[in-house]
Design an enzyme around this catalytic site. Sequence first.
Site, PDB file in Angstrom:
ATOM      1  N   GLY A   1       0.827  -1.203   0.000  1.00  0.00           N
ATOM      2  CA  GLY A   1       0.000   0.000   0.000  1.00  0.00           C
ATOM      3  C   GLY A   1       0.861   1.251   0.000  1.00  0.00           C
ATOM      4  N   CYS A   2       0.264   2.362  -0.378  1.00  0.00           N
ATOM      5  CA  CYS A   2       1.028   3.604  -0.533  1.00  0.00           C
ATOM      6  C   CYS A   2       1.467   4.161   0.828  1.00  0.00           C
ATOM      7  CB  CYS A   2       0.225   4.629  -1.326  1.00  0.00           C
ATOM      8  SG  CYS A   2      -1.455   4.901  -0.729  1.00  0.00           S
ATOM      9  N   PHE A   3       0.509   4.389   1.743  1.00  0.00           N
ATOM     10  CA  PHE A   3       0.889   4.836   3.090  1.00  0.00           C
ATOM     11  C   PHE A   3       1.830   3.821   3.718  1.00  0.00           C
ATOM     12  CE2 PHE A   3      -2.967   7.730   3.798  1.00  0.00           C
ATOM     13  CZ  PHE A   3      -2.209   8.864   3.986  1.00  0.00           C
ATOM     14  N   ALA A   4       1.515   2.536   3.514  1.00  0.00           N
ATOM     15  CA  ALA A   4       2.330   1.475   4.113  1.00  0.00           C
ATOM     16  C   ALA A   4       3.777   1.560   3.640  1.00  0.00           C
ATOM     17  CB  ALA A   4       1.727   0.115   3.787  1.00  0.00           C
ATOM     18  N   THR A   5       3.965   1.876   2.367  1.00  0.00           N
ATOM     19  CA  THR A   5       5.331   1.989   1.845  1.00  0.00           C
ATOM     20  C   THR A   5       6.081   3.126   2.532  1.00  0.00           C
ATOM     21  OG1 THR A   5       4.730   1.066  -0.307  1.00  0.00           O
ATOM     22  CG2 THR A   5       6.678   2.483  -0.241  1.00  0.00           C
TER      23      THR A   5
END
Lengths: 326, 326, 326, 326
Positions: free
Chosen positions: D135-139
Site C-alpha cells: 500500500g502507498c501509506f504502508a510503503t
Amino acid sequence: MMIKAGIIGGAGYTAGELIRLLIHHKEVKIDFVFSTSNSGNPISAIHQDLVGSIDQKFTDTINTNIDVLFLCLGHGNSGKFLAEHQFSDTTKIIDLSNEFRLVNDKVFQGNEYVYGLPEINKEEIKGANYIANPGCFATAIQLAIAPLASKKLITNNIHVNAVTGATGAGTSLSKTTHFTWRDNNFSYYKPFTHQHLGEIYQTIEKFQSESKHQVLFLPNRGNFSRGIFATVYTEFSGSAKEAIKIYKEFYKDAAFTFVADQTLHLKQVVNTNKCLVHVHKHENQLLITSCIDNLLKGASGQAVQNMNLMFGFEETEGLQLKANFF
Amino acid sequence: MMIKAGIIGGAGYTAGELIRLLIHHKEVKIDFVFSTSNSGNPISAIHQDLVGSIDQKFTDTINTNIDVLFLCLGHGNSGKFLAEHQFSDTTKIIDLSNEFRLVNDKVFQGNEYVYGLPEINKEEIKGANYIANPGCFATAIQLAIAPLASKKLITNNIHVNAVTGATGAGTSLSKTTHFTWRDNNFSYYKPFTHQHLGEIYQTIEKFQSESKHQVLFLPNRGNFSRGIFATVYTEFSGSAKEAIKIYKEFYKDAAFTFVADQTLHLKQVVNTNKCLVHVHKHENQLLITSCIDNLLKGASGQAVQNMNLMFGFEETEGLQLKANFF
Amino acid sequence: MMIKAGIIGGAGYTAGELIRLLIHHKEVKIDFVFSTSNSGNPISAIHQDLVGSIDQKFTDTINTNIDVLFLCLGHGNSGKFLAEHQFSDTTKIIDLSNEFRLVNDKVFQGNEYVYGLPEINKEEIKGANYIANPGCFATAIQLAIAPLASKKLITNNIHVNAVTGATGAGTSLSKTTHFTWRDNNFSYYKPFTHQHLGEIYQTIEKFQSESKHQVLFLPNRGNFSRGIFATVYTEFSGSAKEAIKIYKEFYKDAAFTFVADQTLHLKQVVNTNKCLVHVHKHENQLLITSCIDNLLKGASGQAVQNMNLMFGFEETEGLQLKANFF
Amino acid sequence: MMIKAGIIGGAGYTAGELIRLLIHHKEVKIDFVFSTSNSGNPISAIHQDLVGSIDQKFTDTINTNIDVLFLCLGHGNSGKFLAEHQFSDTTKIIDLSNEFRLVNDKVFQGNEYVYGLPEINKEEIKGANYIANPGCFATAIQLAIAPLASKKLITNNIHVNAVTGATGAGTSLSKTTHFTWRDNNFSYYKPFTHQHLGEIYQTIEKFQSESKHQVLFLPNRGNFSRGIFATVYTEFSGSAKEAIKIYKEFYKDAAFTFVADQTLHLKQVVNTNKCLVHVHKHENQLLITSCIDNLLKGASGQAVQNMNLMFGFEETEGLQLKANFF
C-alpha cells in the site's frame, strides 16, 4: 459616538485584515493607518480588495490621542515602537506580536499586558487596557487543550500536528512562500521547537500547574493561504461522551468557539473568526481537532474581539463574517 | 419587523451562499430552507461552515405566506416548481435560474420577471415583484460592455475571454470538477456558444439596438473555486481617458461596481458582492477587464441586492462582506 | 562515446530542467554546471529532487572544450557572457534567452544563430552550430498558427489568449509569484505587447510574407506552476475537416507535436516535451488550441530536442518523459 | 526479446501510471489493457496525456499467455478476477490491491504472494512469481520505520502523521475529491484505524517480533493530487549521528530510497519512484520523515520495480523518471 483606532504596520497581512474588519465595524472609525514605506499611497493600492471601500491613505504621522492602537509590527518591534512614541493615557493598546505574551514579559513601561484569549480570560480582558494578542498556532492548540486541562486531565504527553497556510509566514518573499515551491507541496519546520510552545505551556499551567507533561508539536506548511488545522491527541481514561461533555460545557458561552459533532475540515472556518473543535476517542487516545483562520481568530479577528470586550461592545460586533467555504 | 424568506433548492452552492448572507441580514429572517433530499437534517450538516451560526433544519414543507422566495433550482426547474406550488400574491420571487431572463420568456403565470442587473435596471427592479437574476458570466461581461453600449460605441466585434471557478459547474460530481483533474489544470468549453450570450446580446441591444456586431466569447475553466475574470476587447476610436470617463460616469452611483485605476486580479473580489472594472487602451483596442465572485455578484449576492431594492432596504444591507483576498 | 555538455546559469528553472533531462540522456555527460553564487554546493542542494540522482557540484570554472554549451541566463546576459568567455570552435551553443531569435539579431561574433523550432526549421537546425531557442509563449502560439500560415490562409487578425504558470516568471521572488497572491488567483499582463510577438510575426512572415494582419495577444497568469494553454482564433473560410487536414499534414512527421481529436486540457502535456494542438470550427471562426509545458517544449526540452538534431541523435532521445497528468 | 504484459482494470489511476511507465520500458511490450467499460476506446481517450504516445485500444478480451499480469482492480476484486480467469502457469502476477499482503492471506489458489517491498524483501522478490504490491501509506511509513526496527530499536509507541493527495482516493467521484471541497482544504480520516496498519505491524514484527508498541497513525487529506509526506517519531536513546548511520547503512544498496541530509518537502519525489528519508533528533525523540509519490513508489512504480527484479532486468529500468518538481 465611534471610537478612533490607529493601526501601526499597515501594509502587512494582519493590518490588512484589521482594516477589512474595522471599515464595517459600527463602533469604530479608522483614524490612521501608519506605514512609513507606503505613506501617501491609497490604502486600496496595497489592500486591493478595498477599491471602492476605503478612500484613506497610509500616513507616516501618528495621532497619539486615539482610543485604541493596534500594533501589527514584526515580532520584536512593538516595544521599540512604543519606546519611541508616547500615546495618551487613555489609549488602549492591542499588540499582535509575541512580545508581551509570557508572564515574564507582560509588564512594559509599567503597563500590564493581559493575554487576550477570550475563551480562558474574558473577565481580565474586559478590564484590561493593554492586550497581548495570542499567536495563531497557540490559539488553535490552546483551544484544543484548555478544556481538558481545566479539569486537570492532562495525564500524559500531548501530541500535536498542525498545518498552517502561507499567510502564516508573513508578506515577505521567501523560498517557501514562492508559488512554484508551495503549490501542491507539503513540509514541516521547527519540529518540537515552535516559538508558540511558551504560550501553550503557560495556559496548561494556569489550569493544571502540576502538569509536567510534554507538548510534542510538529508544525507543517500547507499549500493553502489561510487557516490552521490542528490535530491533538493524548491519553484519556474517560469515555468519548464524557470528553464531549467537558468540551461543550467549557465552550457553552464562547462567542466564536463551537464543538462540532462531525469531523472537521479546514474550510469550515476560513475567513471567519470561529474556532471549531471536534472530539473523538479511539481506544485510550482522545483526539481533539481544532481549526481557525490564522489571520482572524489567530490574529486580527481575535484582536477585534478583544477590543469589543475592552470597550464593552457586543463581543461579535464586526465579526459576523461570511465564510469563504469553497 | 423582519421579512420572511424561503429558499428552494437548499443544498446547492447558491442556496448555501444565500443562507450565509441572510443569517446576518438585519431585515430578513429565514423562514424555511426547502430540500427534499435533506429534509430533517441540520442546515449546518451540509453547509458546514454554519456550525454555531444556525440551528434550523432543512424542511420539505413550504410556507406559502412568506415575503420573498428564492428559487435556487437547477436550470429548467423553476417554472415546474412554481406550477406545482401556489404562493401568496404578496410573495416576491427571485429566480436564480436562466428560465425567465430573456424578453421572450419573461412572463410566466401572468407575472413579469424583471432582469435583475441593478447597474442597468435599478428603477425597474425597485418596482418589481418578480426578478430573473442574471447569470454569472453574463453579469461580468455585461458590466464590462454596458457603458460602451450605453454611448452607442460598439463599432466592431467584441472579443471576450473569461475564466470561471469550479463552483460555476454546480455541486454535482463530474470529471472536470474532480480535484485530480482540475488541480493545476486549465481548459475551455462551449467555445462561442455559451448559454449566457442571449442575456449579453439583449443588454447590448437595449442600449444600442442597431448593433449587429458579434460577441465572440470563449469561456474557460480555471483551477480555483470562486470567481470570474473576464477580459473584453473591441475597437474604440477615442482615448483611454475618454473611455475611463465613460465608465466612471456610468458606475458613479453603483453600489458594488467600481472602476479601478490599477490592473485587476481575481482575488480582489472573491467573497464580496463587488464587480471591479478596469479600462485600458492599446492602439485601437479598448481592453476592459471585469471580475466578480460568481456565487455572489454572479448569483446569490446579486439576488440579495435585488431583494434590498425591491423591499426598499439599504442596497448594501447584508452585503458589506469581508473579502477573502488571500 | 558521450558528448560533453556545459550549463551556464545553473540555479534557475531552465538549467534545473536541463540537468533533469541530461542525467538520463544516453549520449550526453554533464561536464559542468556553472553558477557563481552556488559554486561548491551540491547540485542536489538546489535542485532537490535530484538527491540520489547526481553527485556533482556547481562550479565557477568553465571547460571551454565541451561539445555543447547551454546558456540559461536571464534575458540580455548571453551576449555578455559569450564576450567574456571564449569557447572552442567545435563547441555548439544553444541559447535559451531571447537575444538571438530575431533576424536582425541572429549573427553574433560572426556566428549565425538558427531559430530552434524543429517543426518549422528542422533541416536548418540539423546543420546548425548555434541555436536561438524559442520563447515559451512563442512556441505554443507559433505551433497553433504555422500550419495555417504555411498555406497562406491568414486572412484576418489573429486573437490569442494564453495563460502561463508561475515558473514562466523565473525563480526570482516577486509579488505576483508569492503564494498568497497567486493561489486561486488570475490576472493578465502586458496586454497586446508581449515580447514574444516578434518571434511570432517573424514566423508568420516566413510562410506568408504578405500578411499584414495583427496578432492580438493577451497573456495571463494562471495559478499553476507549469504549462501554457493557448487559444487562438481567426477567420477561416474552409471547413473544419479541411482545417484539420492541414494541421495533421503539417505535423505528420513532428516528433512531439500532435493534433488531438478531443478538446484539450493543460495537464495532458505537463512534464512532457509535447505540444498538443486541437482544431475547432464555429461559424466563420477557426479556433486552434495548443498547449505545452513552458519549461520543456517551451524551453529546456526543446533545447535538448535541438541538440539531438544538431548532433544526429534520435530526436526523441532523453525526451520520452512520463507526464505528471494528475 | 520483450516480455508481454497485461493490465487489468485499465481505466484507473494505477493502470494509467503503469501504461505511462511501460510504454518506455525497453524490456516490456504491453499486450493488452483490459477494461470492460472502455473496451474499443483508444487508451489515449482516457489517459489523455498519451495522445501521440500509444495507439492501442482497451480490450475486453484477455490473452492468458502473457509473461506478466498487473491487477489494478479495486480492493477486494483481485481474487474474484483470478477465480474467473485462468492464466498460464508461466504468467507472473503482480497484484496492486491489499488482498494478499498479510501473512494470513498470502496463499491464493495455491500460489504464495510475496510482499513486494524491495528495500526489505529483495531476494524473495527476485525468486517470486506472485507479488502483493504494498500500500502507498504502508510503503512510506515502513521505509521510515524499518531501519530502526531492523536494529530492534523500537522502544516506545510510534507516532505517525501523514498526508496524501487526492489520487489516493481513487478515480471515483466523491464529496472529498470534488475540487470545491478539496481546494485549499485539509482534513483527516480514519484516525488510528487505517487499513495499512496491518502491513506496517507485519514488517515491524518481521524485524523486531517482540515489539508490542503501538503505531498511532493519523492519515490526512491534503489539497494536492500526488504524493505522501509522512512524519514519524518515537523515543530513541542514541544520537542523531547514530540514527543517521543506521538509516544510511540500511539503504546503502537501495535503488530508489535515499537518506537526505536536508529537511524534505513533498515535491522532491512527485512523479518519481523515489522514497526520500530524513532523520532528525530532538531531545529524546527521533523524527523520521519520508516522502513518496503515492502512485509510483506507492503503487505502479513499485510494481514495475518488482517486475524488474522478478525478471532479472535492471532494477531501475523504466523508472529513471524526471521529477515534476514545480
